[in-house]
Design an enzyme around this catalytic site. Structure first.
Site, PDB file in Angstrom:
ATOM      1  N   LYS A   1      43.624  40.412  36.725  1.00 17.99           N
ATOM      2  CA  LYS A   1      44.638  41.286  37.346  1.00 17.99           C
ATOM      3  C   LYS A   1      46.005  40.649  37.164  1.00 17.99           C
ATOM      4  O   LYS A   1      46.147  39.444  37.291  1.00 17.99           O
ATOM      5  CB  LYS A   1      44.341  41.419  38.859  1.00 17.99           C
ATOM      6  CG  LYS A   1      42.988  42.012  39.208  1.00 17.99           C
ATOM      7  CD  LYS A   1      42.728  41.892  40.715  1.00 17.99           C
ATOM      8  CE  LYS A   1      42.407  40.445  41.079  1.00 17.99           C
ATOM      9  NZ  LYS A   1      42.015  40.297  42.502  1.00 17.99           N
TER      10      LYS A   1
ATOM     11  N   ASP B   1      36.282  57.252  47.557  1.00 18.22           N
ATOM     12  CA  ASP B   1      34.843  57.007  47.380  1.00 18.22           C
ATOM     13  C   ASP B   1      34.567  55.597  46.874  1.00 18.22           C
ATOM     14  O   ASP B   1      33.509  55.033  47.138  1.00 18.22           O
ATOM     15  CB  ASP B   1      34.257  57.981  46.338  1.00 18.22           C
ATOM     16  CG  ASP B   1      34.462  59.431  46.758  1.00 18.22           C
ATOM     17  OD1 ASP B   1      34.649  60.295  45.883  1.00 18.22           O
ATOM     18  OD2 ASP B   1      34.487  59.672  47.993  1.00 18.22           O
TER      19      ASP B   1
HETATM   20  O1  LIG Z   1      44.612  30.739  41.248  1.00 15.81           O
HETATM   21  C1  LIG Z   1      43.734  31.606  41.199  1.00 15.81           C
HETATM   22  O2  LIG Z   1      42.874  31.650  40.303  1.00 15.81           O
HETATM   23  C2  LIG Z   1      43.797  32.668  42.230  1.00 15.81           C
HETATM   24  O3  LIG Z   1      44.675  32.361  43.256  1.00 15.81           O
HETATM   25  C3  LIG Z   1      42.572  33.038  42.974  1.00 15.81           C
HETATM   26  O4  LIG Z   1      41.465  32.500  42.555  1.00 15.81           O
HETATM   27  C4  LIG Z   1      42.667  34.531  43.129  1.00 15.81           C
HETATM   28  O5  LIG Z   1      41.496  35.090  43.491  1.00 15.81           O
HETATM   29  P1  LIG Z   1      41.505  36.614  44.028  1.00 15.81           P
HETATM   30  O6  LIG Z   1      42.595  36.674  45.074  1.00 15.81           O
HETATM   31  O7  LIG Z   1      41.807  37.498  42.858  1.00 15.81           O
HETATM   32  O8  LIG Z   1      40.119  36.779  44.607  1.00 15.81           O
END
Ligand SMILES: O=C(O)[C@H](O)[C@H](O)COP(=O)(O)O
Length: 299
Positions: free
Chosen positions: A220, A19
């Site tokens: 993350k 969902d």
């Molecule tokens: O270096 C960074 O900050 C990251 O590669 C990038 O901005 C990651 O962004 P996401 O893939 O989480 O959208």
């Protein structure tokens, strides 16, 4: 072992099962400012099926509001309260966990989006896009005035990084007692439209090396980011899937949060990374070549 999605019925089953769909942005929906083929149609398909959509990005260069502008510019339907960036999560962490006293400040290595999120959370800061820090003049300690109200250094992706910013951050972290070292995220690389560039993790790496200590990382795969999302979006982990392109951020993030994971191969991770002799130990639940493949979902 991951399940490889490749048929319209595979896609239909996944759409029925979940969902809430959490999407990483860079490498999944776009590369820089270039949309991944089919991304707009698939997001529309999910909305037509009343799925909850959340955008979860480690890219701290933009605030939620400026991401909304990017979505609008690219023709992707998105609402500010669906967007969770590491700049926003970091500002919320500082305001709700650190609870800085009003007169205290943070020193920022980062861009306008990070400054905007800090301001929106009522957090005072120095550095960031301040022209005084953008100098290419050699940094000299004798001209530097330490602001004793700085109680944290926040470091995110900063494409105008220089020795002055690193030196000022180092001074605060070594001379202000208890100064906290926080990074928005630790991605090693950034998947731009024309290839890989150093990521936020590569911007804070010189500080980690000089200090000999690791920062608190918000984005993350840290649970801090997921807690920030859960507090606002209230999703059911058992019916939620995280769609990402990077194993050690997006997929680990989903696994740490007890949600299912779908890896796409349009960003950082290649086929070799998941099937080759040196395949990663991080194994997503599902793999699909591109988010655009969902266009051929069985009706
Ligand atoms: O270096 C960074 O900050 C990251 O590669 C990038 O901005 C990651 O962004 P996401 O893939 O989480 O959208």
């Amino acid at each position: 072992m991951s399940s490889r999605l490749s048929t319209p019925s595979d896609y239909a089953q996944l759409l029925d099962k979940y969902d809430t769909w959490m999407f990483d942005c860079d490498g999944v929906l776009w590369q820089g400012d270039k949309l991944i083929d089919g991304a707009v149609e698939v997001l529309q398909l999910l909305r037509e099926r009343n799925k909850k959509i959340l955008f979860v990005t480690n890219n701290a260069t933009k605030s939620r509001k400026s991401y909304k502008t990017k979505f609008d510019h690219l023709g992707v339907e998105a609402h500010v309260d669906e967007i969770f960036g590491s700049a926003y999560a970091t500002a919320v962490y500082i305001s709700s966990v650190l609870k800085l006293p009003k007169e205290k400040k943070v020193y920022v290595i980062g861009m306008a989006g990070l400054e905007e999120e800090l301001s929106d959370e009522g957090i005072a800061y120095v550095g960031g896009t301040d022209p005084i820090d953008k100098t290419l003049e050699p940094f000299s300690l004798e001209n530097f005035e330490l602001d004793t109200n700085v109680v944290a250094v926040v470091c995110g992706l900063d494409t105008t990084i220089n020795y002055t910013k690193l030196s000022k951050a180092f001074q605060y972290l070594t001379r202000n007692p208890g100064c906290q070292f926080i990074v928005t995220n630790e991605d090693s690389t950034y998947p731009s439209a024309h290839g890989l560039l150093p990521g936020a993790g590569a911007i804070s790496a010189p500080l980690r090396y000089a200090l000999g200590k690791d920062p608190v990382s918000i984005g993350k795969p840290a649970k801090t980011m997921l807690d920030c999302i859960q507090a606002k979006a209230h999703y059911d982990p058992s019916r939620t899937i995280m769609v990402g392109d990077r194993l050690n951020t997006d997929i680990l993030f989903g696994q740490a949060g007890g949600i299912s994971t779908l890896l796409v191969l349009t960003g950082i991770t290649s086929e070799e990374d998941i099937t080759g002799p040196n395949a990663s130990a991080i194994v997503p639940d599902f793999v699909i070549s591109s988010i655009g493949d969902f266009r051929s979902t069985e009706k």
